[in-house]
Design an enzyme around this catalytic site. Structure first.
Site, short mmCIF file in Angstrom:
data_model
loop_
_atom_site.label_atom_id
_atom_site.label_comp_id
_atom_site.label_asym_id
_atom_site.label_seq_id
_atom_site.Cartn_x
_atom_site.Cartn_y
_atom_site.Cartn_z
N THR A 14 72.73 -76.82 62.55
CA THR A 14 73.89 -77.79 62.13
C THR A 14 74.79 -77.18 61.36
OG1 THR A 14 71.99 -79.59 61.95
CG2 THR A 14 74.04 -79.77 60.62
N ASP A 20 68.11 -85.42 58.63
CA ASP A 20 68.91 -85.29 57.41
C ASP A 20 70.32 -85.38 57.37
OD1 ASP A 20 68.74 -82.82 58.44
OD2 ASP A 20 69.39 -82.00 56.52
N THR A 63 70.84 -77.30 56.29
CA THR A 63 70.50 -77.39 57.84
C THR A 63 69.08 -76.91 58.00
OG1 THR A 63 70.92 -75.76 59.83
CG2 THR A 63 71.05 -74.74 57.60
N GLY A 64 68.72 -77.04 59.07
CA GLY A 64 67.03 -76.87 59.24
C GLY A 64 66.20 -78.30 59.53
N GLY A 76 65.29 -81.56 59.45
CA GLY A 76 65.73 -82.82 58.69
C GLY A 76 64.75 -83.49 57.87
N1 ASP Z 1 69.12 -80.92 60.09
C1 ASP Z 1 69.28 -81.14 61.37
C2 ASP Z 1 68.32 -82.22 61.78
O1 ASP Z 1 67.43 -82.24 61.40
C3 ASP Z 1 69.01 -80.13 62.44
C4 ASP Z 1 69.70 -78.70 61.96
O2 ASP Z 1 70.32 -78.25 60.88
O3 ASP Z 1 69.81 -77.85 62.95
O4 ASP Z 1 68.63 -82.91 62.73
#
Ligand code: ASP
Length: 331
Positions: free
Chosen positions: A191, A222, A242-243, A245
């Site tokens: 993200t 998230d 990011t990560g 969520g």
């Molecule tokens: N945070 C994002 C989600 O959970 C994914 C990402 O950070 O790439 O949708």
């Protein structure tokens, strides 16, 4: 499938897909020098974003340098990634859900705590701009699915097929056996979250994503949730994530980080505490990545993650820098 297993599997992906931001690099900052470390100096304007999205920070800087607002800077900055068909984690060209549908999530927040978000929206290439319209043109904060899409058309956005041939081919390939393999930092989810301070010292933030690749239909993480994927308080600072969520939502991560800064922590310390809270709730689990970034009113920045490999970009008078974030686990 039990929820925990789903979350676990959601972090996994097919081998060999390398996320775009890791490949691009401009100016590395190996010592993780934090912008604005001189305590008497306020750094502004400044833009900061998750990962190595250097074209996005360059665009935000272009806006800020001309005297533009932080709100315009973050919107136009993240739009660069939404438009990039080679970026398979954000906007047009994003990877689809398990049914082959590209559903996008985004939110935006300004200096006055106004905010807007779209969740699980299809067929619109710039969800961040629709989120801004939700903020500015409606009495609401969030619009979801078909309602968000319909609102976008009413606001003049064009219908766009977001599933590229490449993403479709990869999805069809994935569908053959749905085999997953844990590869930290090569997950299908990078993200872009961006924070900026303009010449007037005002802070805004934006966050936009196609979410996890091959997610369950209707899944939202998230990123479009104010307080989780993004939070701005113009008195204090801002944070974005990011990560995975689901884990960020469980701790309301970005709000937590801003509140920790309000209590006196530096952006770096606050990001570290944010990750630690998540790890406390996941004592038996290490197979997922989360990265937080934060900025305070003085333009000091910080970033922290679970696994090595997360970087964040800063653009200010001090340069256009790719900052490797320190990590909770040491590799
Ligand atoms: N945070 C994002 C989600 O959970 C994914 C990402 O950070 O790439 O949708």
């Amino acid at each position: 499938m039990k929820r925990r297993n789903f979350l676990k599997n959601s972090t996994l992906t097919t081998a060999g897909m390398i996320s775009v931001p890791f490949l691009a690099s401009c100016q590395e900052n190996p010592k993780q020098k934090t912008a604005g470390t001189d305590s008497n100096k306020t750094i502004k304007p400044i833009a900061i974003c998750t990962w190595n999205f250097m074209n996005a920070t360059a665009k935000a800087w272009e806006v800020l340098e001309k005297g533009g607002s932080s709100l315009d800077a973050v919107e136009q900055g993240v739009m660069v990634e939404e438009a990039d068909l080679n970026n398979e984690t954000v906007g047009n060209g994003g990877r689809p859900d398990r049914d082959g549908r590209v559903t996008l999530d985004a939110c935006i927040m300004d200096k006055d705590a106004n905010c807007g978000a779209v969740l699980c929206m299809e067929n619109i290439a710039h969800p961040i701009s629709v989120a801004r319209k939700v903020m500015e043109e409606t009495p609401h904060v969030m619009l979801v699915g078909k309602g968000a899409e319909q609102f976008a058309y009413e606001q003049g956005f064009k219908k766009t097929n977001l599933l590229t041939e490449k993403a479709k081919k990869e999805w069809l390939e994935w569908k053959k056996d749905s085999q997953y393999e844990t590869i930290i930092n090569i997950e299908n989810h990078d993200t872009i979250g961006m924070l900026a301070i303009d010449k007037d010292g005002d802070i805004a933030g934006a966050c936009t994503t196609s979410g996890m690749a091959y997610k369950m239909a209707g899944r939202v993480g998230d990123s479009p949730i104010i307080g989780a994927g993004l939070f701005v308080d113009n008195e204090v600072g801002g944070a974005t994530a990011t990560g995975v969520g689901e884990e960020v939502v469980r701790t309301v991560g970005s709000f937590l980080i801003v509140e920790l800064m309000r209590q006196g922590k530096s952006p770096q310390e606050a990001c570290e505490e944010g990750v630690k809270r998540i790890m406390k709730k996941n004592k038996d689990r290490e197979d997922f990545q989360i990265g937080f970034i934060a900025i305070n009113k003085k333009g000091e920045t910080g970033g922290y993650c679970i696994h090595p490999g997360f970087t964040y970009r800063t653009y200010s008078e001090e340069g256009h820098i790719n900052n490797p974030a320190e990590s909770f686990l040491k590799g």
